[in-house]
Design a protein around this motif. Structure first.
Motif, PDB file in Angstrom:
ATOM      1  N   CYS A  23       0.842  -1.197   0.000  1.00  0.00           N
ATOM      2  CA  CYS A  23       0.000   0.000   0.000  1.00  0.00           C
ATOM      3  C   CYS A  23       0.878   1.249   0.000  1.00  0.00           C
ATOM      4  O   CYS A  23       1.832   1.355   0.790  1.00  0.00           O
ATOM      5  CB  CYS A  23      -0.897  -0.005   1.233  1.00  0.00           C
ATOM      6  N   TRP A  34      -5.084  -1.003   7.760  1.00  0.00           N
ATOM      7  CA  TRP A  34      -5.470  -2.145   6.926  1.00  0.00           C
ATOM      8  C   TRP A  34      -6.806  -2.702   7.412  1.00  0.00           C
ATOM      9  O   TRP A  34      -7.057  -2.788   8.620  1.00  0.00           O
ATOM     10  CB  TRP A  34      -4.410  -3.243   7.007  1.00  0.00           C
ATOM     11  N   TYR A  35      -7.638  -3.105   6.450  1.00  0.00           N
ATOM     12  CA  TYR A  35      -8.946  -3.674   6.741  1.00  0.00           C
ATOM     13  C   TYR A  35      -9.145  -4.914   5.883  1.00  0.00           C
ATOM     14  O   TYR A  35      -8.668  -4.989   4.762  1.00  0.00           O
ATOM     15  CB  TYR A  35     -10.066  -2.675   6.437  1.00  0.00           C
ATOM     16  N   LEU A  90      -8.226  -3.953   2.232  1.00  0.00           N
ATOM     17  CA  LEU A  90      -8.250  -2.519   1.966  1.00  0.00           C
ATOM     18  C   LEU A  90      -7.207  -1.790   2.794  1.00  0.00           C
ATOM     19  O   LEU A  90      -6.996  -2.107   3.968  1.00  0.00           O
ATOM     20  CB  LEU A  90      -9.630  -1.951   2.301  1.00  0.00           C
ATOM     21  N   CYS A  91      -6.588  -0.834   2.162  1.00  0.00           N
ATOM     22  CA  CYS A  91      -5.642   0.033   2.850  1.00  0.00           C
ATOM     23  C   CYS A  91      -6.246   1.432   2.876  1.00  0.00           C
ATOM     24  O   CYS A  91      -6.858   1.872   1.891  1.00  0.00           O
ATOM     25  CB  CYS A  91      -4.311   0.038   2.098  1.00  0.00           C
ATOM     26  N   ALA A  92      -6.098   2.112   3.991  1.00  0.00           N
ATOM     27  CA  ALA A  92      -6.603   3.478   4.121  1.00  0.00           C
ATOM     28  C   ALA A  92      -5.508   4.365   4.668  1.00  0.00           C
ATOM     29  O   ALA A  92      -4.753   3.957   5.557  1.00  0.00           O
ATOM     30  CB  ALA A  92      -7.815   3.522   5.045  1.00  0.00           C
ATOM     31  N   PHE A 105      -9.489   5.441   1.246  1.00  0.00           N
ATOM     32  CA  PHE A 105      -9.257   4.030   0.976  1.00  0.00           C
ATOM     33  C   PHE A 105      -8.753   3.815  -0.443  1.00  0.00           C
ATOM     34  O   PHE A 105      -9.127   4.539  -1.380  1.00  0.00           O
ATOM     35  CB  PHE A 105     -10.553   3.236   1.154  1.00  0.00           C
ATOM     36  N   GLY A 108      -8.229  -1.699  -3.044  1.00  0.00           N
ATOM     37  CA  GLY A 108      -8.172  -2.997  -2.417  1.00  0.00           C
ATOM     38  C   GLY A 108      -7.433  -4.051  -3.220  1.00  0.00           C
ATOM     39  O   GLY A 108      -7.207  -3.900  -4.429  1.00  0.00           O
TER      40      GLY A 108
ATOM     41  N   TYR B  36     -19.834   6.636   5.287  1.00  0.00           N
ATOM     42  CA  TYR B  36     -19.019   6.251   4.145  1.00  0.00           C
ATOM     43  C   TYR B  36     -19.900   5.588   3.099  1.00  0.00           C
ATOM     44  O   TYR B  36     -20.910   4.961   3.419  1.00  0.00           O
ATOM     45  CB  TYR B  36     -17.907   5.277   4.564  1.00  0.00           C
ATOM     46  N   GLN B  38     -19.717   2.929  -0.305  1.00  0.00           N
ATOM     47  CA  GLN B  38     -18.849   1.956  -0.966  1.00  0.00           C
ATOM     48  C   GLN B  38     -19.539   1.359  -2.190  1.00  0.00           C
ATOM     49  O   GLN B  38     -20.625   0.788  -2.078  1.00  0.00           O
ATOM     50  CB  GLN B  38     -18.444   0.828  -0.006  1.00  0.00           C
ATOM     51  N   GLY B  43     -12.919   0.629  -2.468  1.00  0.00           N
ATOM     52  CA  GLY B  43     -12.837   0.955  -1.054  1.00  0.00           C
ATOM     53  C   GLY B  43     -13.894   1.966  -0.666  1.00  0.00           C
ATOM     54  O   GLY B  43     -14.416   2.691  -1.514  1.00  0.00           O
ATOM     55  N   ARG B  45     -15.713   5.343   0.641  1.00  0.00           N
ATOM     56  CA  ARG B  45     -15.386   6.748   0.408  1.00  0.00           C
ATOM     57  C   ARG B  45     -16.123   7.595   1.419  1.00  0.00           C
ATOM     58  O   ARG B  45     -17.325   7.438   1.621  1.00  0.00           O
ATOM     59  CB  ARG B  45     -15.805   7.140  -1.009  1.00  0.00           C
TER      60      ARG B  45
END
Lengths: 114, 112
Positions: A23, A34-35, A90-92, A105, A108, B36, B38, B43, B45
């Motif tokens: 990421c 991370w998710y 997912l990375c944010a 985000f 993914g 959010y 999606q 991902g 938003r």
């Protein structure tokens, strides 16, 4: 400006293997989280890093680990893959650590474990 | 962390206003309410965030009553592209760690 970028976008692995997901945060963002998102469910928090230090960890086994590099990019590692690890990862990124800060985000990485 | 409850799904038609209500009965004094959006295979938003009363931006409005035990996300004049899952999150101010707790979200389907 580039958003959060993740690589690879898709990945197929076999049970027992190891995987590394990458990421790159938005330029200037120092916090990366991370998710894991299993199909049909909301994202579940795995890790949060800020200034290369772990600042939070979700309820995931020790097979999951992560790190953040000096350039603020991050890696998520998963060992001994199980079928149940199949998910969208997912990375944010965000400017700071505070949870009321907007998180951005990436698209993914879709991991499939067979 | 405050638990949130929102409808599993909602259907609407193009041009209509969509209102999604989220219950958070045990919200704490320092908690903020964040929504959010999606889309499939993307991902989430950030849409909007508020603490009390009403917040409006170019995308949506957020209504929060005085007791803050619920909040309503309002999407004006939706289009087909607003079909997505919408998540209501409640998180404390400046928590140690940017942990976002997502529930199941509300699947909004906008029909032509």
């Amino acid at each position: 400006d580039a958003g959060v970028t993740q690589s690879p976008t898709h990945l197929i692995k076999t049970r027992g293997q190891h995987v590394t997901l990458r990421c790159s945060p938005i330029s200037g963002h120092k916090s990366v989280s991370w998710y894991q998102q299993v199909l049909g469910q909301g994202p579940q928090f795995i890790f949060q890093y800020y200034e290369k230090e772990e600042r939070g960890r979700g309820n995931f086994p020790d097979r999951f680990s992560a790190r953040q590099f000096p350039n603020y990019s991050s890696e998520l590692n998963v060992n001994a893959l199980l079928l149940g690890d199949s998910a969208l990862y997912l990375c944010a990124s965000s400017l700071v650590v505070a949870s009321n800060t907007e998180a951005f985000f990436g698209q993914g990485t879709r991991l499939t474990v067979v | 962390l405050a638990k949130t409850t929102q409808p599993i799904s909602m259907d609407s038609y193009e041009g209509q206003e969509v209102n999604i209500t989220c219950s958070h009965n045990n919200i704490a004094t320092n908690d903020y309410i964040t929504w959010y959006q999606q889309f499939p295979s993307q991902g989430p938003r950030f849409i909007i965030q508020g603490y009390k009363t009403k917040v409006t931006n170019e995308v949506a409005s957020l209504f929060i009553p005085a007791d803050r035990k619920s909040s309503t996300l309002s999407l004006p004049r939706v289009s087909l592209s607003d079909t997505a899952v919408y998540y209501c999150l409640v998180a404390p101010l400046k928590a140690a760690g940017n942990k976002l707790t997502f529930g199941g979200g509300t699947r909004v389907l906008v029909k032509p």
